[in-house]
Enzyme design. Structure first.
Site, PDB file in Angstrom:
ATOM      1  N   PHE B 124      23.191  11.493 -38.761  1.00 38.94           N
ATOM      2  CA  PHE B 124      22.351  10.344 -38.431  1.00 38.94           C
ATOM      3  C   PHE B 124      20.986  10.490 -39.120  1.00 38.94           C
ATOM      4  CE2 PHE B 124      19.602   7.796 -35.673  1.00 38.94           C
ATOM      5  CZ  PHE B 124      20.306   6.609 -35.681  1.00 38.94           C
ATOM      6  N   TYR B 226      20.684   6.711 -23.717  1.00 44.81           N
ATOM      7  CA  TYR B 226      20.872   5.254 -23.601  1.00 44.81           C
ATOM      8  C   TYR B 226      22.229   4.781 -24.110  1.00 44.81           C
ATOM      9  CZ  TYR B 226      18.570   5.697 -28.205  1.00 44.81           C
ATOM     10  OH  TYR B 226      18.194   6.084 -29.451  1.00 44.81           O
ATOM     11  N   ARG B 375      31.842  -1.155 -36.180  1.00 44.56           N
ATOM     12  CA  ARG B 375      32.028  -0.036 -35.255  1.00 44.56           C
ATOM     13  C   ARG B 375      32.300  -0.560 -33.853  1.00 44.56           C
ATOM     14  NH1 ARG B 375      27.150   4.154 -34.384  1.00 44.56           N
ATOM     15  NH2 ARG B 375      26.519   2.434 -33.018  1.00 44.56           N
TER      16      ARG B 375
END
Lengths: 399, 399
Positions: B124, B226, B375
């Site tokens: 990432f 989250y 995705r």
């Protein structure tokens, strides 16, 4: 001025706003709004609605519909209402400590020929710890200003330690213990005359003392949002970087994350910092934590900082006058001159630790600060003159 | 296995939990719970009550009554329920990016004779940006693992770049695009054989894939709250530091703040880090941001991670099978072996950017990831098999 609290409350043009805060109707005497401000009733209602409707209803779309820009749009609003800052210089996110770290690192990196950071011995621990940590890791020297703990940093104090090696001066606008209100315009001029940057900690001044960061020429600033900005426990901090340091590209902070990148969603191979204040950001911004802050900034906008400051001065004047009359054995460990005093007053006495504990038992909540200070924090929009009077009476009884 | 979604939902032992999430009754097809999880209804109710009663009612006393320790008590609970970690090794606070920065800095500082950090090219962005930033500021070299973007880091890939200069290996447990599930036990063994530490990014695995950080011997980990932990937009991250690095004192992070100090309220002259995981903290912890996370961790505790994983595998298996049957022109850009796949599936096609936009118009919400990936994120406790079926049908229609 009268010392009759009921009369002062009756004459107070801001008294009507007090009911907008949770708990205003209770018997509690809250003298710690400069540690954790009361929530607005609007926040208590809105935050549940936010979870159900915005987070729960908009879901991931919320990022496109305002959340992604909220650190900057709310930063701009804080800039306009509270900081005296034109748009594009303030952003919300992280804790005060993390933002301090980013700002101090960026400042020293921008001035590679200078190897000293100036900070005062009585600054808030996090400020000192960050400065010491950055100095150690970057091979810099800390130049300490030895301050009177019941006063603060004056022009002479600062001038004595400035020099051609000074990269950065780190000062609090309002001292967390004494309440000393620094003359930022003058201190900034001195720092700049020495070729240094100045970083102002606004934790105890934002929302209660008028700020003119742009016209003072301050380079960097940071402040927390859970004191006079009523953002809630641990609500995110805000940072300010003067436009000139953004436009020149001189400001580069070390925590490279996707939210501070020029093109966050390209997710490209290398980090390139965003132009403008977005480069202060690192990770995903804490949206829920900004809601209370946003509500309070709008209330301050409605009232205006000058009116807030006027009541703040009246509240601290009453606290000082009543302490002088009622508590002769107590030392007033804050400036007597209201022009040199922020929104709180510290009363010193060897027994203040025990007094504070006794007051808490009676639902009178001041704060205790080492070594002997009982600190009375007066948040103008949620504190009444009667609370001050009851607080001083409770100290009298406890002593 | 049947591909009939209604049958799968009818047989699903976790189906009853779906109603505990806000919006479960809506027609929306939410396939992005791995970007932002839905809120629990309990959170929507509790957060308003928290503001009115705890923040508004307890005020500053809340810090003594649980908030001060909440980063550690909630960290312990996440450790127990989600991470496979004994108490005293996890803490909540900051963003994932800031915690990554602290952990990477601490790891390289602990091994002064080693000057390389290993990270994969497809990690990432924030992970790569932090590693590159720390490498630049500390004079280290980044050793890149060139991965197949539709797979992930295997043992051979890692072995090829490890050596006596490796200080730290930074890997994601589940790859954010492909969903590749790394074999952490084996990768950790390889890193340790080379004398290096391993830092695991758990953002896409915490709460959906079983974790055994202690028994795997992982040194450091970080994750966001989250996604599958439903903490809300920008909710604080968590960090994990293996007890051995805390007990030895080897772990020291660079952002020195009052909340990570040994005696926060003494406010003493010099920073001394707290013993234990508290030393990971810097500033005031974000209390309101932890509430949703705490609620979701309790739901996961009730259900158990193995049951969550079982449904997760069934959901991704259905997505893959339906995609194979219904979308022959689409490439499945995720591992076919469920043992090597996390909780999401990426479907690749040159038109997926436009397809994603078209789906959003019809209240079907997947995510798009560069360059051509749609995705599908499947959060087991809030996603039904019917949503998967409707999602694939919507892609079929849009293509």
């Amino acid at each position: 001025m009268t010392l009759d609290a009921a009369t002062l409350d009756a004459r107070d043009p801001l008294a009507g706003h007090r009911d907008r805060f949770v708990g205003a109707e209770s018997e509690l005497v809250y003298l710690d709004g400069n540690s954790l401000g009361r929530p607005l009733r609007a926040t208590a209602e809105r935050i549940g609605a936010f979870v159900a409707e915005e987070w729960g209803g908009r879901l991931i779309r919320g990022w496109d519909e305002g959340w992604f820009d909220l650190p900057l749009t709310l930063g701009d609003r804080i800039g306009e209402v509270v900081l005296g800052a034109a748009p594009g210089q303030a952003a919300v996110g992280d804790s005060t400590t993390v933002l301090l770290y980013k700002l101090v690192r960026a400042a020293v990196a921008a001035q590679p020929g200078r190897d000293e950071i100036v900070v005062d011995r009585d600054n808030f621990p996090t400020d000192r710890y960050v400065v010491e940590g950055v100095a150690a890791e970057c091979g810099l020297t800390v130049r300490w200003i030895e301050t009177d703990p019941e006063g603060g940093v004056g022009a002479d104090d600062l001038a004595a330690v400035l020099g051609p090696r000074t990269a950065l001066v780190v000062l609090s606008h309002v001292a967390y213990r004494s309440g000393w209100l620094a003359d930022v315009a003058e201190l900034t001029r001195l720092a700049h005359d020495a070729g240094a940057w100045i970083l102002l900690d606004l934790c105890h001044s934002a929302g209660v003392v008028p700020l003119e960061l742009d016209s003072w020429g301050v380079d960097l600033a940071v402040g927390c949002s859970y004191k006079y900005l009523n953002g809630g426990p641990g609500a995110p901090a805000f940072g300010y970087v003067a436009a000139r340091h953004l436009e020149s590209g001189a400001f580069v902070q070390p925590i490279q994350g996707w939210m501070g990148a020029a093109e966050p969603f390209t997710m490209g191979p290398e980090y390139a910092p965003a132009t403008g204040i977005r480069r202060l950001l690192s990770g995903t911004p804490p949206i829920v934590g900004m809601l209370g802050l946003a509500d309070m900034v709008e209330l301050i906008a409605e009232v205006g900082v000058p009116a807030v400051r006027e009541k703040s001065v009246a509240l601290t004047e009453l606290a000082v006058a009543l302490a002088e009359r009622e508590l002769p054995e107590v030392r007033i460990a804050s400036p007597r001159d209201p022009d040199r005093r922020g929104g709180h007053v510290t009363l010193a006495h060897p027994r203040m630790r025990a007094v504070t504990a006794a007051l808490w038992q009676r639902d009178v909540l001041p704060d205790f600060r080492q070594p002997d200070g009982l600190r009375i924090g007066l948040s103008p929009l949620s504190t009444s003159f009667t609370e001050v009077e009851r607080g001083i009476a409770a100290i009298r009884a406890a002593l």
